[in-house]
Design a protein around this motif. Sequence first.
Motif, mmCIF file in Angstrom:
data_model
loop_
_atom_site.group_PDB
_atom_site.id
_atom_site.type_symbol
_atom_site.label_atom_id
_atom_site.label_comp_id
_atom_site.label_asym_id
_atom_site.label_seq_id
_atom_site.Cartn_x
_atom_site.Cartn_y
_atom_site.Cartn_z
ATOM 1 N N ILE A 215 3.050 25.886 28.883
ATOM 2 C CA ILE A 215 2.865 24.942 30.069
ATOM 3 C C ILE A 215 3.571 23.326 29.512
ATOM 4 O O ILE A 215 4.013 22.468 30.460
ATOM 5 C CB ILE A 215 1.502 24.489 30.245
ATOM 6 N N ALA A 216 3.704 23.169 28.160
ATOM 7 C CA ALA A 216 4.361 21.818 27.826
ATOM 8 C C ALA A 216 4.930 22.393 26.444
ATOM 9 O O ALA A 216 4.628 23.107 25.483
ATOM 10 C CB ALA A 216 3.262 20.843 27.463
ATOM 11 N N THR B 272 11.017 16.371 25.938
ATOM 12 C CA THR B 272 9.606 17.256 26.317
ATOM 13 C C THR B 272 10.099 17.835 27.612
ATOM 14 O O THR B 272 11.006 17.622 28.213
ATOM 15 C CB THR B 272 8.395 16.250 26.664
ATOM 16 N N HIS B 273 9.219 18.826 27.823
ATOM 17 C CA HIS B 273 9.416 19.622 29.180
ATOM 18 C C HIS B 273 8.086 20.397 29.455
ATOM 19 O O HIS B 273 7.219 20.411 28.690
ATOM 20 C CB HIS B 273 10.420 20.858 29.183
ATOM 21 N N TYR B 274 7.966 20.296 30.938
ATOM 22 C CA TYR B 274 6.791 20.680 31.492
ATOM 23 C C TYR B 274 6.652 21.715 32.429
ATOM 24 O O TYR B 274 7.582 22.049 33.224
ATOM 25 C CB TYR B 274 5.658 19.499 32.152
ATOM 26 N N VAL C 243 1.601 21.411 35.599
ATOM 27 C CA VAL C 243 1.114 20.299 34.819
ATOM 28 C C VAL C 243 2.111 19.028 34.924
ATOM 29 O O VAL C 243 1.540 18.025 34.269
ATOM 30 C CB VAL C 243 0.848 20.795 33.665
ATOM 31 N N LYS C 244 3.123 18.976 35.707
ATOM 32 C CA LYS C 244 4.034 18.181 35.345
ATOM 33 C C LYS C 244 3.447 16.688 35.990
ATOM 34 O O LYS C 244 2.923 16.727 37.123
ATOM 35 C CB LYS C 244 5.366 18.318 36.144
ATOM 36 N N THR D 196 0.743 15.351 28.972
ATOM 37 C CA THR D 196 1.767 14.787 28.191
ATOM 38 C C THR D 196 1.700 15.474 26.672
ATOM 39 O O THR D 196 0.498 15.169 26.111
ATOM 40 C CB THR D 196 1.442 13.256 27.895
ATOM 41 N N ILE D 197 2.711 15.880 26.410
ATOM 42 C CA ILE D 197 2.648 16.780 24.987
ATOM 43 C C ILE D 197 3.373 15.550 24.189
ATOM 44 O O ILE D 197 4.394 14.853 24.319
ATOM 45 C CB ILE D 197 3.572 17.651 24.964
ATOM 46 N N LEU E 124 -2.006 17.275 23.189
ATOM 47 C CA LEU E 124 -1.712 17.336 24.790
ATOM 48 C C LEU E 124 -2.948 16.501 25.377
ATOM 49 O O LEU E 124 -3.999 16.834 25.449
ATOM 50 C CB LEU E 124 -1.889 18.741 25.148
#
Length: 117
Positions: free
Chosen positions: A48-49, A57-59, A63-64, A68-69, A80
């Motif tokens: 998910i992240a 980062t990518h999501y 959850v975008k 936040t990771i 997270l």
Amino acid sequence: QVQLAESGGGVVQPGGSLRLSCLVSGFTFSAAAMGWYRQGTGNKRELIAGITAAGSTHYAESVKGRFTISRDNANNALYLHMSSLNPEDTGVYYCNSVARAVRGNSWGQGTQVTVSS
């Protein structure tokens, strides 16, 4: 021996927030792309992240804008931050390096997140 220790889960009401932590040992954390994975009841574990070694980062779409990771390489820690939680976010959350996850290597125990009123 690789150790992945997730913490920070709990029961939260819809709309609430939680911060998950993962402490890592046994591999070079600072050089690893890392990810948070979620497994809901009856579902496969999904990424998910993610965060690269360089900090990109990518999501997942689900959850975008809400999660936040982040990472702390000095302390081998992955975080997270989750906000605007909804019942679909319920599940066990795991961290792992992306490479280890792809190879099917071991996982930690995960941390349970339950979103319920």
